[in-house]
Design an enzyme around this catalytic site. Structure first.
Site, PDB file in Angstrom:
ATOM      1  N   HIS A   1       0.825  -1.207   0.000  1.00  0.00           N
ATOM      2  CA  HIS A   1       0.000   0.000   0.000  1.00  0.00           C
ATOM      3  C   HIS A   1       0.861   1.259   0.000  1.00  0.00           C
ATOM      4  O   HIS A   1       0.468   2.275  -0.582  1.00  0.00           O
ATOM      5  CB  HIS A   1      -0.931  -0.005   1.208  1.00  0.00           C
ATOM      6  N   ASP A   2       2.009   1.208   0.649  1.00  0.00           N
ATOM      7  CA  ASP A   2       2.908   2.361   0.647  1.00  0.00           C
ATOM      8  C   ASP A   2       3.402   2.648  -0.763  1.00  0.00           C
ATOM      9  O   ASP A   2       3.359   3.786  -1.229  1.00  0.00           O
ATOM     10  CB  ASP A   2       4.090   2.099   1.582  1.00  0.00           C
TER      11      ASP A   2
ATOM     12  N   HIS B   1      -1.254 -13.023  -1.207  1.00  0.00           N
ATOM     13  CA  HIS B   1      -2.459 -13.413  -0.474  1.00  0.00           C
ATOM     14  C   HIS B   1      -2.395 -14.859  -0.004  1.00  0.00           C
ATOM     15  O   HIS B   1      -3.350 -15.348   0.599  1.00  0.00           O
ATOM     16  CB  HIS B   1      -3.696 -13.202  -1.350  1.00  0.00           C
ATOM     17  N   THR B   2      -1.284 -15.528  -0.263  1.00  0.00           N
ATOM     18  CA  THR B   2      -1.104 -16.865   0.303  1.00  0.00           C
ATOM     19  C   THR B   2      -1.037 -16.804   1.828  1.00  0.00           C
ATOM     20  O   THR B   2      -1.209 -17.814   2.505  1.00  0.00           O
ATOM     21  CB  THR B   2       0.168 -17.536  -0.254  1.00  0.00           C
TER      22      THR B   2
ATOM     23  N   PRO C   1      -5.510  -0.924  -5.546  1.00  0.00           N
ATOM     24  CA  PRO C   1      -6.336  -2.011  -6.081  1.00  0.00           C
ATOM     25  C   PRO C   1      -7.408  -2.409  -5.068  1.00  0.00           C
ATOM     26  O   PRO C   1      -7.143  -2.480  -3.862  1.00  0.00           O
ATOM     27  CB  PRO C   1      -5.321  -3.140  -6.298  1.00  0.00           C
TER      28      PRO C   1
ATOM     29  N   ASP D   1       7.799   5.544  -0.078  1.00  0.00           N
ATOM     30  CA  ASP D   1       8.441   6.629   0.680  1.00  0.00           C
ATOM     31  C   ASP D   1       8.101   6.608   2.163  1.00  0.00           C
ATOM     32  O   ASP D   1       8.383   7.571   2.885  1.00  0.00           O
ATOM     33  CB  ASP D   1       8.060   7.987   0.086  1.00  0.00           C
TER      34      ASP D   1
ATOM     35  N   SER E   1       5.255   6.899   3.523  1.00  0.00           N
ATOM     36  CA  SER E   1       4.166   7.816   3.890  1.00  0.00           C
ATOM     37  C   SER E   1       3.010   7.096   4.571  1.00  0.00           C
ATOM     38  O   SER E   1       2.249   7.715   5.320  1.00  0.00           O
ATOM     39  CB  SER E   1       3.668   8.572   2.653  1.00  0.00           C
TER      40      SER E   1
END
EC number: 1.11.1.7
Length: 328
Positions: free
Chosen positions: A75-76, A197-198, A167, A83, A85
């Site tokens: 997600h970063d 996602h495993t 996503p 960075d 954030s």
């Protein structure tokens, strides 16, 4: 003598190759100025060890931090680059955006940063700590490690509104491709990285729409009937949406390729996962990654390095935060 020398060189090469194969995946960083393997070798030689120890301690206390930190890094990187954030706390920061509300493992990153500041003040960035920790969580769940290029600096801006392009669990393959392509990642990177996602879980509220009402039908017809009944029991129509379900049924805490096998059997939990099997653009890749001689671990390492070099802040830009949850 020439023949003997050639044979010696060949044997030396083969020995090195064997060490490489049996050690960790040899993923190389992309052409990003400022990041490289061993960036802290002279300025903070124990940096990676300190991060690893912090992750190990966190995992021992709560194994859920493994998928949490891996997802946090993802997600970063998908929001204005890798960075750090995502780590900044406060009103209207990325951490407060809907997709990030259930992220876990922030305390592990903070702990690593505290130890690094004691050992090497002002040297190791939070963005690098997160990239290293993501690799270490894969190892802890029985996956294969890789060399992480470091040298990122920390960003100073974190806005919840920037998380809108992450996503989503209902995205089609076409939408996922568009989001990955915008960051320089291809369709194979997409299928490989989603293989993370495993390990990990999803809340019932994220996918319950598939179980009871999809396009006017009673349930998503791509779900295996036996699996559908199982999910409906775990996630009743009017039940608690925060109840967690393994994304890789039967192997939710172990790093392996069973996630892809589940997709082939109609046992993907998220709609965005299951469409990787039903869409002809991605199904062949899923088939390759679930094969007996799967290259998933090597490919995951390569794609993670590619992803971790998205929009990095280097050189004189950005900063090295003193604490990861706040700008200096």
């Amino acid at each position: 003598m020439g023949l003997v020398r050639s044979l010696c060189l060949l044997i030396t090469f083969l020995n090195c190759l064997i060490i490489s194969v049996h050690g960790q995946a040899t993923a190389r960083p992309g052409p990003v100025s400022g990041t490289r393997i061993g960036f802290y070798l002279t300025t903070c030689p124990r940096a990676e060890t300190i991060v690893r120890n912090a992750v190990n301690a966190g995992f021992s206390s709560d194994p859920r931090i493994a998928p949490g930190i891996l997802r946090m890094h993802f997600h970063d990187c998908f929001v204005q680059g890798c960075d750090g954030s995502i780590l900044i706390s406060g009103a209207n920061t990325e951490r407060t955006a809907g997709p990030n509300l259930n992220l876990q493992g922030f305390e592990v990153i903070d702990n690593a940063k505290t130890q690094l500041e004691a050992a090497c003040p002002g040297v190791v960035s939070c963005a690098d700590i997160l990239a290293l920790a993501a690799r270490d969580t894969v190892i802890l769940t029985q996956g294969t490690g890789w060399q992480v290029p470091t040298g990122r600096r920390d960003g100073r801006v974190s806005l919840a509104s920037n998380a809108n392009n992450l996503p989503g669990p209902r995205d089609s393959v076409a939408v996922q491709q568009q989001k990955f392509s915008a960051l320089g990642l291809n369709t194979r990177d997409l299928v490989v990285l989603v293989g993370g996602h495993t390990i990990g879980t999803a809340g019932c509220g994220v996918f319950r729409n598939r179980l009871f009402n999809t396009t006017g039908q009673t349930a998503d017809p791509t779900i295996d009937p036996t699996f559908l009944a199982q999910l409906q029991t775990q996630c009743p129509q009017n039940g608690d949406g925060s109840v967690r379900v393994d994304l890789d049924t039967g192997s939710g805490s172990t790093w392996d390729t069973s996630y892809y096998n589940n997709l082939s059997r109609g046992r993907g939990v998220l709609q965005s996962d299951q469409v990787l099997w039903t869409d002809p653009a991605t199904r062949p890749i899923v088939q390759q990654l679930m094969a007996p001689r799967s290259t998933f671990n090597v490919e995951f390492a390569r794609s993670m390095v590619r992803m971790s070099n998205i929009g990095v802040v280097t050189g004189a830009n950005g900063e090295i935060r003193r604490v990861c949850s706040a700008v200096n």
